[in-house]
Design an enzyme around this catalytic site. Structure first.
Site, mmCIF file in Angstrom:
data_model
loop_
_atom_site.group_PDB
_atom_site.id
_atom_site.type_symbol
_atom_site.label_atom_id
_atom_site.label_comp_id
_atom_site.label_asym_id
_atom_site.label_seq_id
_atom_site.Cartn_x
_atom_site.Cartn_y
_atom_site.Cartn_z
ATOM 1 N N ARG A 142 0.803 -1.220 0.000
ATOM 2 C CA ARG A 142 0.000 0.000 0.000
ATOM 3 C C ARG A 142 0.839 1.276 0.000
ATOM 4 N NH1 ARG A 142 -2.695 0.782 6.068
ATOM 5 N NH2 ARG A 142 -0.798 0.343 7.264
ATOM 6 N N HIS B 92 -8.635 -4.067 2.137
ATOM 7 C CA HIS B 92 -9.028 -3.507 3.434
ATOM 8 C C HIS B 92 -10.073 -2.407 3.227
ATOM 9 C CE1 HIS B 92 -8.578 -1.476 7.289
ATOM 10 N NE2 HIS B 92 -7.605 -2.248 7.693
ATOM 11 N N GLU C 68 -13.462 -6.374 5.313
ATOM 12 C CA GLU C 68 -12.278 -6.625 4.503
ATOM 13 C C GLU C 68 -12.268 -8.038 3.941
ATOM 14 O OE1 GLU C 68 -10.376 -4.121 8.149
ATOM 15 O OE2 GLU C 68 -9.003 -5.497 7.089
HETATM 16 O O1 TA6 Z 1 -8.179 -4.322 9.729
HETATM 17 C C1 TA6 Z 1 -8.278 -3.822 10.983
HETATM 18 C C2 TA6 Z 1 -6.908 -3.370 11.452
HETATM 19 O O2 TA6 Z 1 -5.999 -4.412 11.387
HETATM 20 C C3 TA6 Z 1 -7.015 -2.755 12.846
HETATM 21 O O3 TA6 Z 1 -6.349 -3.516 13.793
HETATM 22 C C4 TA6 Z 1 -6.447 -1.347 12.678
HETATM 23 O O4 TA6 Z 1 -5.147 -1.276 13.027
HETATM 24 C C5 TA6 Z 1 -6.666 -1.105 11.198
HETATM 25 O O5 TA6 Z 1 -6.415 -2.326 10.595
HETATM 26 C C6 TA6 Z 1 -5.920 0.039 10.572
HETATM 27 O O6 TA6 Z 1 -4.611 -0.219 10.398
HETATM 28 P P1 TA6 Z 1 -3.645 0.956 9.872
HETATM 29 O O7 TA6 Z 1 -2.283 0.337 9.798
HETATM 30 O O8 TA6 Z 1 -4.163 1.359 8.522
HETATM 31 O O9 TA6 Z 1 -3.752 2.078 10.851
#
Ligand code: TA6
Length: 293
Positions: free
Chosen positions: A91, A161, A265
């Site tokens: 990403r 995501h 997701e």
């Molecule tokens: O998908 C959920 C998650 O894994 C949460 O634990 C939270 O950390 C979110 O992703 C966002 O992650 P990021 O690295 O984009 O802040």
């Protein structure tokens, strides 16, 4: 890059990041080349389907908060490497546009590549090559293909995501995961049995549903719509809402924005990680559809 078909254009977006705008007959999408990140999807006559934070960064090498970030080749923190970027490198690296075509139905299709060389140039030597195909029309179709260029088996985790826009997350109901066990990241990674009821959000929610291969529907009574997230090649579904305190703690997330979004997701993570044989390819597909509801 060959001449783009009608309705497609490359331009500089927020932060000067290059992006591809796809205006098809029945819907529009915008994809930032950094991360092959779908930042916007809107069927004609509908509200946007994807949520984007008003505080998101649009900076080279930094994650974008909203849309569809691609997590790869690990989900969350990298085991044994606390300094590695959360959710992997896909990403935060620049992808290349491989092809853009227009279908006879007026839909637009664009393919993006993150080759193993490009990943290595970005500081992440890796044997797995990535390709994302985005097709936009009334629905949005996303195909994430992972190809093992190595002579040895290689394992990976991956997630589309997706951040969905909702009128009020407290009124939303998420159907399709009833009875499915999940890892609760708000409860010390405890493994919990799935509930018999649709999911409602009333606190910080961060759940990894394992062995979840079916479609999920987000019911939004406030906007009288349902968002159906169908999938193929994915055994994990993650549901996330940071709620109040976590939202405040994230610099790229507006303090009051938590009520307007929910992540559902499409993934392969934890026990559902994929191992690819040499030369093999794995494809994970998500389809986003809006229905009146
Ligand atoms: O998908 C959920 C998650 O894994 C949460 O634990 C939270 O950390 C979110 O992703 C966002 O992650 P990021 O690295 O984009 O802040």
């Amino acid at each position: 890059m060959e001449r783009l078909p009608d309705g497609a254009r490359l331009e500089r977006g927020p932060g000067g990041l290059e992006r591809l705008v796809l205006s098809a007959s029945d819907g529009e999408a915008i994809v930032t080349l950094q991360g092959a990140h779908v930042a916007h999807f809107q069927p004609k006559g509908e509200k946007p389907v994807l949520w984007m934070s008003s505080q998101s960064r649009f900076e080279s090498g930094k994650p974008i908060r909203g849309g569809v970030p691609i997590c790869f080749p690990w989900f969350g923190p990298k085991a044994g490497a606390p300094d590695a970027p959360l959710h992997g490198f896909a990403r935060i690296l620049p992808w290349s546009v491989a092809a853009v075509t227009r279908g006879s139905d007026g839909s637009l299709r664009a393919a993006f590549d993150l080759t193993a060389d490009a990943a290595a140039r970005g500081g992440f030597p890796h044997e797995l090559a990535l390709s994302l195909t985005v097709r936009v029309g009334r629905n949005l179709w996303l195909d994430l293909a992972v190809h093992n260029t190595d002579a040895a088996p290689r394992a990976f985790e991956a997630a589309l995501h997706s951040y969905f826009a909702v009128s009020d997350v407290r009124q939303a109901r998420i159907r399709g995961l009833e009875g499915t066990p999940y890892v609760d990241k708000t409860a010390g990674m405890a493994l919990k049995p799935g509930a018999s009821e649709p999911i409602t959000i009333a606190a910080e929610t961060d759940r990894v549903y394992l062995g979840a291969t079916g479609a999920v529907t987000i019911e939004d009574p406030g906007w009288r719509r349902r968002i159906v997230v169908a999938k193929v090649g994915s055994s994990t579904t993650v549901v996330w809402n940071p709620w109040i305190a976590k939202a405040k703690a994230m610099p790229d997330f507006g303090d009051d924005e938590w009520s307007g979004m929910v992540c559902v997701e499409t993934a392969n993570a934890m026990d559902d990680a994929v191992t690819l044989a040499p030369g093999a390819t794995h494809v994970m597909t998500a389809t986003l559809e809006v229905q009146a509801g």
